[in-house]
Design an enzyme around this catalytic site. Sequence first.
Site, PDB file in Angstrom:
ATOM      1  N   GLU A 135     -11.109 -25.010  89.590  1.00 56.88           N
ATOM      2  CA  GLU A 135     -10.514 -25.245  90.972  1.00 56.88           C
ATOM      3  C   GLU A 135     -11.507 -25.216  92.130  1.00 56.88           C
ATOM      4  O   GLU A 135     -11.325 -24.474  93.155  1.00 56.88           O
ATOM      5  CB  GLU A 135      -9.527 -24.398  91.201  1.00 56.88           C
ATOM      6  CG  GLU A 135      -8.196 -24.568  89.883  1.00 56.88           C
ATOM      7  CD  GLU A 135      -7.184 -23.270  90.204  1.00 56.88           C
ATOM      8  OE1 GLU A 135      -7.198 -22.619  90.844  1.00 56.88           O
ATOM      9  OE2 GLU A 135      -6.173 -23.559  89.505  1.00 56.88           O
ATOM     10  N   ASN A 175     -12.199 -27.807  85.183  1.00 60.43           N
ATOM     11  CA  ASN A 175     -10.775 -27.676  85.146  1.00 60.43           C
ATOM     12  C   ASN A 175     -10.240 -27.710  86.484  1.00 60.43           C
ATOM     13  O   ASN A 175     -10.581 -26.826  87.277  1.00 60.43           O
ATOM     14  CB  ASN A 175     -10.330 -26.604  84.407  1.00 60.43           C
ATOM     15  CG  ASN A 175      -8.661 -26.409  83.899  1.00 60.43           C
ATOM     16  OD1 ASN A 175      -8.381 -27.397  83.455  1.00 60.43           O
ATOM     17  ND2 ASN A 175      -8.054 -25.519  84.295  1.00 60.43           N
ATOM     18  N   HIS A 205       0.036 -30.059  86.675  1.00 64.20           N
ATOM     19  CA  HIS A 205       1.382 -29.274  87.266  1.00 64.20           C
ATOM     20  C   HIS A 205       2.012 -30.185  88.005  1.00 64.20           C
ATOM     21  O   HIS A 205       1.641 -30.414  89.043  1.00 64.20           O
ATOM     22  CB  HIS A 205       1.117 -27.721  87.938  1.00 64.20           C
ATOM     23  CG  HIS A 205       0.124 -26.817  87.204  1.00 64.20           C
ATOM     24  ND1 HIS A 205       0.781 -26.165  86.318  1.00 64.20           N
ATOM     25  CD2 HIS A 205      -0.935 -26.478  87.482  1.00 64.20           C
ATOM     26  CE1 HIS A 205       0.028 -25.216  85.959  1.00 64.20           C
ATOM     27  NE2 HIS A 205      -1.185 -25.439  86.457  1.00 64.20           N
ATOM     28  N   GLU A 242      -2.844 -27.536  81.612  1.00 57.14           N
ATOM     29  CA  GLU A 242      -1.743 -26.521  82.097  1.00 57.14           C
ATOM     30  C   GLU A 242      -0.437 -27.362  82.396  1.00 57.14           C
ATOM     31  O   GLU A 242       0.242 -27.058  83.253  1.00 57.14           O
ATOM     32  CB  GLU A 242      -2.245 -25.889  83.205  1.00 57.14           C
ATOM     33  CG  GLU A 242      -3.538 -25.157  83.275  1.00 57.14           C
ATOM     34  CD  GLU A 242      -4.100 -24.436  84.217  1.00 57.14           C
ATOM     35  OE1 GLU A 242      -3.038 -24.135  85.291  1.00 57.14           O
ATOM     36  OE2 GLU A 242      -5.143 -24.183  84.241  1.00 57.14           O
ATOM     37  N   ASP A 284       3.104 -28.764  83.051  1.00 54.17           N
ATOM     38  CA  ASP A 284       4.319 -28.347  83.087  1.00 54.17           C
ATOM     39  C   ASP A 284       4.939 -29.473  84.288  1.00 54.17           C
ATOM     40  O   ASP A 284       4.221 -30.002  84.997  1.00 54.17           O
ATOM     41  CB  ASP A 284       4.651 -26.779  83.767  1.00 54.17           C
ATOM     42  CG  ASP A 284       3.741 -26.462  84.800  1.00 54.17           C
ATOM     43  OD1 ASP A 284       3.391 -27.204  85.784  1.00 54.17           O
ATOM     44  OD2 ASP A 284       3.523 -25.181  84.740  1.00 54.17           O
TER      45      ASP A 284
HETATM   46  O1  G3I Z   1       1.296  -7.900  85.331  1.00 56.18           O
HETATM   47  C1  G3I Z   1       1.257  -7.589  86.525  1.00 56.18           C
HETATM   48  C2  G3I Z   1       2.366  -6.494  86.673  1.00 56.18           C
HETATM   49  O2  G3I Z   1       2.168  -5.223  86.158  1.00 56.18           O
HETATM   50  C3  G3I Z   1       2.488  -6.235  88.418  1.00 56.18           C
HETATM   51  O3  G3I Z   1       3.695  -5.367  88.476  1.00 56.18           O
HETATM   52  C4  G3I Z   1       2.839  -7.940  88.814  1.00 56.18           C
HETATM   53  C5  G3I Z   1       3.154  -7.393  90.333  1.00 56.18           C
HETATM   54  O4  G3I Z   1       2.513  -8.481  91.069  1.00 56.18           O
HETATM   55  O5  G3I Z   1       1.804  -8.617  88.684  1.00 56.18           O
HETATM   56  C6  G3I Z   1       1.587  -8.856  87.161  1.00 56.18           C
HETATM   57  O6  G3I Z   1       0.691  -9.701  87.102  1.00 56.18           O
HETATM   58  C7  G3I Z   1       0.727 -11.040  87.729  1.00 56.18           C
HETATM   59  C8  G3I Z   1       0.136 -12.114  86.489  1.00 56.18           C
HETATM   60  O7  G3I Z   1       0.277 -13.371  86.932  1.00 56.18           O
HETATM   61  C9  G3I Z   1       1.046 -11.833  85.286  1.00 56.18           C
HETATM   62  O8  G3I Z   1       2.532 -11.944  85.544  1.00 56.18           O
HETATM   63  C10 G3I Z   1      -0.021 -11.270  89.025  1.00 56.18           C
HETATM   64  O9  G3I Z   1       0.377 -10.671  90.044  1.00 56.18           O
HETATM   65  C11 G3I Z   1      -0.141 -12.794  89.009  1.00 56.18           C
HETATM   66  O10 G3I Z   1      -0.947 -13.169  89.924  1.00 56.18           O
HETATM   67  C12 G3I Z   1      -0.395 -13.371  87.828  1.00 56.18           C
HETATM   68  O11 G3I Z   1      -0.328 -15.040  88.284  1.00 56.18           O
HETATM   69  C13 G3I Z   1      -1.002 -15.997  87.285  1.00 56.18           C
HETATM   70  C14 G3I Z   1      -1.763 -16.885  88.391  1.00 56.18           C
HETATM   71  O12 G3I Z   1      -2.665 -17.836  87.485  1.00 56.18           O
HETATM   72  C15 G3I Z   1      -2.796 -16.367  89.261  1.00 56.18           C
HETATM   73  O13 G3I Z   1      -3.720 -17.032  89.699  1.00 56.18           O
HETATM   74  C16 G3I Z   1       0.017 -16.804  86.676  1.00 56.18           C
HETATM   75  O14 G3I Z   1       0.551 -15.610  85.810  1.00 56.18           O
HETATM   76  C17 G3I Z   1      -0.672 -17.789  85.872  1.00 56.18           C
HETATM   77  O15 G3I Z   1       0.384 -18.660  85.284  1.00 56.18           O
HETATM   78  C18 G3I Z   1      -1.488 -18.723  86.669  1.00 56.18           C
HETATM   79  O16 G3I Z   1      -2.268 -19.652  86.121  1.00 56.18           O
HETATM   80  C19 G3I Z   1      -3.063 -20.592  86.904  1.00 56.18           C
HETATM   81  C20 G3I Z   1      -4.262 -20.989  86.143  1.00 56.18           C
HETATM   82  O17 G3I Z   1      -4.864 -19.773  85.665  1.00 56.18           O
HETATM   83  C21 G3I Z   1      -5.214 -21.840  86.887  1.00 56.18           C
HETATM   84  N1  G3I Z   1      -4.334 -22.931  87.284  1.00 56.18           N
HETATM   85  C22 G3I Z   1      -3.133 -22.741  88.086  1.00 56.18           C
HETATM   86  C23 G3I Z   1      -2.245 -21.660  87.071  1.00 56.18           C
HETATM   87  C24 G3I Z   1      -0.764 -21.482  87.860  1.00 56.18           C
HETATM   88  O18 G3I Z   1      -0.894 -20.820  89.110  1.00 56.18           O
END
Ligand code: G3I
Length: 455
Positions: free
Chosen positions: A157, A198, A235, A264, A266
């Site tokens: 990105e 990516n 996405h 990725e 969806d």
């Molecule tokens: O695990 C913690 C939890 O303990 C806590 O209570 C909670 C509160 O905020 O956060 C949890 O972690 C989160 C994590 O996902 C697991 O659910 C993070 O805050 C959150 O930022 C994180 O988001 C991820 C995101 O990337 C961050 O940039 C998404 O799961 C993930 O699907 C997403 O994936 C990205 C790719 O890496 C790059 N392309 C876009 C894609 C979608 O955004």
Amino acid sequence: MRRSRAILTVLATGALTAGALTVLSPSADAASTLGSAAAAQGRYFGTAVSINKLSDATYSSILNREFNSVTAENEMKIDALEPQQNQFNYTTADRLITLANGMGAKVRGHTLAWHSQQPGWMQSMSGTALRSAMKNHITQVMTHYKGKIDSWDVVNEAFDDSNGGRRDSNLQRTGNDWIEDAFKTARAADPAVKLCYNDYNTDNWTWAKTQGVYNMVKDFKARGVPIDCVGFQSHFNSGSPYPSNYRTTLQNFADLGVDVQITELDIEGSGTTQANTYANVVRDCLAVTRCNGITVWGIRDSDSWRASGTPLLFDANGNPKQAYTSTLAALGGSTSSPSPSASSSSASPSPSASQSSGTRSCTATVTVNAWTGGFVATVKVTAGGAALTGWTAGLTLPTGSAVTNTWSATAAGTSGAVSFTNVGYNGTVAAGGTTEFGFQGTGNPPSTTTTCTAR
Ligand code: G3I
């Protein structure tokens, strides 16, 4: 070079036992899952995996059954692997490698250099110190995972969403050459793995961002900067819909001499519209020779980062959606797999006649993929001359071995003589038809001697 490494990886993780190892040559009737159907097309079909969901039996069962590639949704990002500078924590991410080995699946590494999900210490860095830290992270992580990953998202990105130029970030401010520096560092760390750029919103050929990334890859190829693949996150939603020129985009990038991967996927929506779009994406990938794999960004709608958009292939209960069926069909697979002889012989009898004709019987055959200390067994149950309403397959594990995980069946016992009974959706098998279940275990694999009890 890369091809031979891939084969060696399979051999190293798949010591052959008395059963036939089918990882590299899926049979026609195995194409009843996304992974096996994609493999029959020379592709992989993967999913993002969240390690903390592996204890969810429904999640694990679908994962093991359907996919032959995995990407860590968050566990291989910079903040996860290097929480303090130069202190690496691989424990959680390593579980994904073990899991993938057990499944005979590829691993996509995600991601080494990114403006987001940087640990605090990196967020506050700049200049040459940040550039060195980025290169050190790439070198350390790629060295740790050498030989275990199929493709790495080296840079993620890095382009601006609208103007076709670079996104502003602390990495970008270290100098415009940060991306090529990252790729050169990556190649030096592991010459065999595929190195990918990516990004999202790069699906529509007419968009400035797509052109910006295309021009960078073209320039890298012209100047010999190492790059092997481009990941299209894909996405799709109403703001960034599936474009009718998607295939053109994939083909134009492939023509630069890189693999293209859908990384990725969806698609927000539901019903027939969503199902048709999934099928279109699959057909576009299959139409481009160098489109070598598709990864969906999660398993069930409830696992998605955009759960409210119900963008995935399984509903919150783990049931396959219409989008699943259309995706499987577009891959050339099928949800039912009666043998040709059974379907021709049952052309005229009524359903009730086939239910009651003959004595029910079944056979079970085991295929094993084993490595030192563990194995995955796939068992095919084949109905005899009468349709089944249920089945139980039995086999014996050697002393010291244990079943640790089962999918598409309910296990009774974990060691010694164990049996596996159909679950709700796969008890009914047409006369001559087949269904599959599998289990993972520790220790040595079972022998291929089985029993099968029909109901
Ligand atoms: O695990 C913690 C939890 O303990 C806590 O209570 C909670 C509160 O905020 O956060 C949890 O972690 C989160 C994590 O996902 C697991 O659910 C993070 O805050 C959150 O930022 C994180 O988001 C991820 C995101 O990337 C961050 O940039 C998404 O799961 C993930 O699907 C997403 O994936 C990205 C790719 O890496 C790059 N392309 C876009 C894609 C979608 O955004």
